[in-house]
Motif scaffolding. Structure first.
Motif, short mmCIF file in Angstrom:
data_model
loop_
_atom_site.label_atom_id
_atom_site.label_comp_id
_atom_site.label_asym_id
_atom_site.label_seq_id
_atom_site.Cartn_x
_atom_site.Cartn_y
_atom_site.Cartn_z
N UNK A 156 0.82 -1.21 0.00
CA UNK A 156 0.00 0.00 0.00
C UNK A 156 0.86 1.26 0.00
N UNK A 157 1.87 1.29 0.86
CA UNK A 157 2.74 2.47 0.93
C UNK A 157 3.45 2.70 -0.39
N UNK A 158 3.97 1.61 -0.98
CA UNK A 158 4.68 1.76 -2.25
C UNK A 158 3.77 2.28 -3.34
N UNK A 159 2.60 1.65 -3.50
CA UNK A 159 1.68 2.04 -4.57
C UNK A 159 1.14 3.45 -4.33
N UNK A 160 0.75 3.74 -3.09
CA UNK A 160 0.13 5.03 -2.79
C UNK A 160 1.10 6.20 -2.89
N UNK A 161 2.37 5.96 -2.53
CA UNK A 161 3.34 7.06 -2.55
C UNK A 161 4.09 7.17 -3.87
N UNK A 162 4.31 6.04 -4.54
CA UNK A 162 5.10 6.08 -5.76
C UNK A 162 4.25 6.20 -7.02
N UNK A 163 3.00 5.72 -6.97
CA UNK A 163 2.12 5.82 -8.13
C UNK A 163 1.02 6.84 -7.89
N UNK A 164 0.38 6.75 -6.73
CA UNK A 164 -0.66 7.72 -6.39
C UNK A 164 -1.60 7.16 -5.34
N UNK A 165 -2.10 8.00 -4.41
CA UNK A 165 -2.98 7.52 -3.34
C UNK A 165 -4.21 6.78 -3.86
N UNK A 166 -4.74 7.21 -5.00
CA UNK A 166 -5.93 6.55 -5.54
C UNK A 166 -5.64 5.10 -5.92
N UNK A 167 -4.44 4.83 -6.40
CA UNK A 167 -4.12 3.50 -6.90
C UNK A 167 -3.96 2.48 -5.78
N UNK A 168 -3.59 2.93 -4.61
CA UNK A 168 -3.55 2.01 -3.47
C UNK A 168 -4.94 1.47 -3.15
N UNK A 169 -5.95 2.34 -3.23
CA UNK A 169 -7.32 1.92 -2.97
C UNK A 169 -7.83 1.02 -4.09
N UNK A 170 -7.52 1.35 -5.34
CA UNK A 170 -7.99 0.55 -6.47
C UNK A 170 -7.38 -0.85 -6.45
N UNK A 171 -6.12 -0.96 -6.05
CA UNK A 171 -5.50 -2.28 -5.95
C UNK A 171 -6.21 -3.12 -4.88
N UNK A 172 -6.53 -2.50 -3.75
CA UNK A 172 -7.25 -3.21 -2.69
C UNK A 172 -8.62 -3.68 -3.18
N UNK A 173 -9.31 -2.84 -3.97
CA UNK A 173 -10.62 -3.22 -4.49
C UNK A 173 -10.50 -4.41 -5.44
N UNK A 174 -9.44 -4.45 -6.24
CA UNK A 174 -9.24 -5.57 -7.15
C UNK A 174 -9.05 -6.88 -6.38
N UNK A 175 -8.23 -6.84 -5.35
CA UNK A 175 -8.01 -8.03 -4.53
C UNK A 175 -9.28 -8.43 -3.78
N UNK A 176 -10.05 -7.45 -3.38
CA UNK A 176 -11.31 -7.74 -2.69
C UNK A 176 -12.24 -8.56 -3.57
N UNK A 177 -12.37 -8.16 -4.82
CA UNK A 177 -13.26 -8.87 -5.74
C UNK A 177 -12.72 -10.25 -6.06
N UNK A 178 -11.43 -10.34 -6.42
CA UNK A 178 -10.85 -11.62 -6.78
C UNK A 178 -10.83 -12.61 -5.64
N UNK A 179 -10.37 -12.16 -4.47
CA UNK A 179 -10.31 -13.05 -3.32
C UNK A 179 -11.67 -13.42 -2.80
N UNK A 180 -12.60 -12.45 -2.80
CA UNK A 180 -13.95 -12.75 -2.34
C UNK A 180 -14.64 -13.78 -3.22
#
Length: 403
Positions: A156-180
């Motif tokens: 989360x820290x890497x994605x949010x700080x190096x790519x953008x805060x929005x992308x940290x949340x979007x990555x979490x949403x992707x894992x939420x759907x796939x894992x769920x």
């Protein structure tokens, strides 16, 4: 380790542990991702703390309800509906510009619709293994979930700080759907049916072990939430130091859980493990350097998974199978209220007194979490040589066919 390898060879155990870990992985990402995202948008850690508090309150309210609904409507129906709503809420937070009140409303909705995967999987476990294997399985589960907290903050820290805060949340949403989706599709979720509880909502809290476990979980997770906020505030949201320190914190929990998984559970076990957490967090307040925080929080972390394993085992051994999902839901509620209060208090103290204030909050919560089970040990079960399986219901539990 022989015990753990034997558990993983049991049909369905490895699959279920893996699926629920991926499904719950966003739990190790979203708090930090929301913290960085909202602070970036508003410029205030207190605002971020309020948004996290709203999310945690929503989860706390929903925990016992959605867990109980699984016995009425089935696990797959409840999990699928909550997954869909929660995903939409998370995506809206990331993609739609808004002010703090709207962030809090969507955070609340996200919390209310969090899929009850943890109560589901811990209700299924007693149906996968025999009674002698249940306590080690709880220990393995509590330890394995620390992978979420080891990798989640770093990613989360890497994605949010190096790519953008929005992308940290979007990555979490992707894992939420796939894992769920993976967890919901698991055969074990379709085969095990939770009998509808015949008791009123909340009646299970009359069990002293459930109440003690809920209150201790509240204090433990409140301490961890304050640590997370304090570490992020110490190092800022522009580098990797915060994610690395939080990963080491969780690595300590993973190591502690595996090391103590074989230790028999006595009435003193919970207090002893919480003392280790409190000692490490108190020591962390002495200095705010990377190495000092890494060492002291590793020590504190070494008590977390072992303490959680005790919570799961003492609850499992003291309630009927039909009440286990709701009992775990209440434990989750206690933990999430702790996260809400810990985050909110830590956020305000960071703004007024600096990062050290958050670590003092953490130490205070953890010390209270040691005192509570120490004073209430006469009500805690002695599971040395005893079965930790739930109390059987008066009628047989039905198994459904695959699908």
């Amino acid at each position: 380790m022989t015990t753990y390898s034997a558990l993983l060879r049991i049909p369905g155990v490895a699959r279920l542990i893996s699926a629920q870990l991926v499904a719950r992985f966003p739990g190790g990402m979203l708090s930090l991702a929301f913290l960085i995202f909202v602070e970036n948008r508003t410029g205030r850690y207190a605002d971020a703390g309020l948004m996290l508090a709203a999310t945690s309150i929503g989860q706390a309210v929903a925990g016992p309800l959605t867990s109980r609904w699984m016995g009425k409507w089935g696990m797959r129906r409840v999990l699928s509906l909550t997954l869909a709503i929660c995903t939409l809420s998370v995506l809206s937070i990331a993609l739609v510009p808004m002010t703090l009140p709207f962030y809090m409303v969507l955070g609340l909705l996200c919390g209310l619709s969090t899929p009850p995967i943890q109560p589901a999987v811990r209700t299924i476990y007693p149906k996968l293994v025999n009674s002698t294997q249940l306590t080690p399985l709880f220990s393995l589960d509590a330890s394995a979930q620390e992978i979420i907290w080891v990798l989640g903050p770093v990613v989360t820290t890497f994605v949010s700080t190096q790519i953008g805060p929005m992308w940290g949340i979007l990555l979490a949403a992707t894992l939420m759907v796939g894992g769920g989706a993976w967890f919901i599709a698991s055969p074990e979720v379709g085969r095990v049916r939770i009998p509808p509880s015949r008791r009123k909502l909340g009646s299970v809290l009359k069990k002293p072990t459930v109440l003690i476990a809920t209150m201790t979980g509240f204090l433990l997770v409140g301490a961890c939430a304050a640590v997370e906020a304090g570490v992020v505030a110490t190092f800022g949201d522009e580098g990797l130091e915060a994610g690395v320190v939080l990963a080491i914190f969780s690595l300590g929990s993973l190591v502690g859980g595996l090391a103590l998984g074989h230790v028999p559970i006595s009435p003193w076990s919970l207090a002893r493990r919480m003392f280790l957490v409190a000692f490490g967090m108190a020591a962390a307040t002495a200095m705010l350097g990377v190495w000092w925080l890494a060492v002291t929080l590793f020590l504190a972390g070494a008590g977390i998974a072992p303490a959680l394993a005790v919570l799961f085992a003492i609850v499992s051994s003291s309630v009927k199978f039909s009440d286990t999902a709701e009992a775990y839901g209440w434990i989750g509620t206690g933990q999430l209220i702790g996260a809400a209060i810990g985050s909110a208090i830590a956020g305000f103290l960071i703004d007024t007194n600096g990062p050290a204030g958050a670590l003092w909050v953490a130490a205070g919560f953890a010390f209270a979490g040691f005192v509570l089970p120490a004073l209430t040990r006469p009500w805690l079960p002695d599971l040395r040589g005893r079965d930790a399986s739930p109390i059987p219901d008066t009628e047989p539990v039905q198994l459904q066919g695959p699908g």
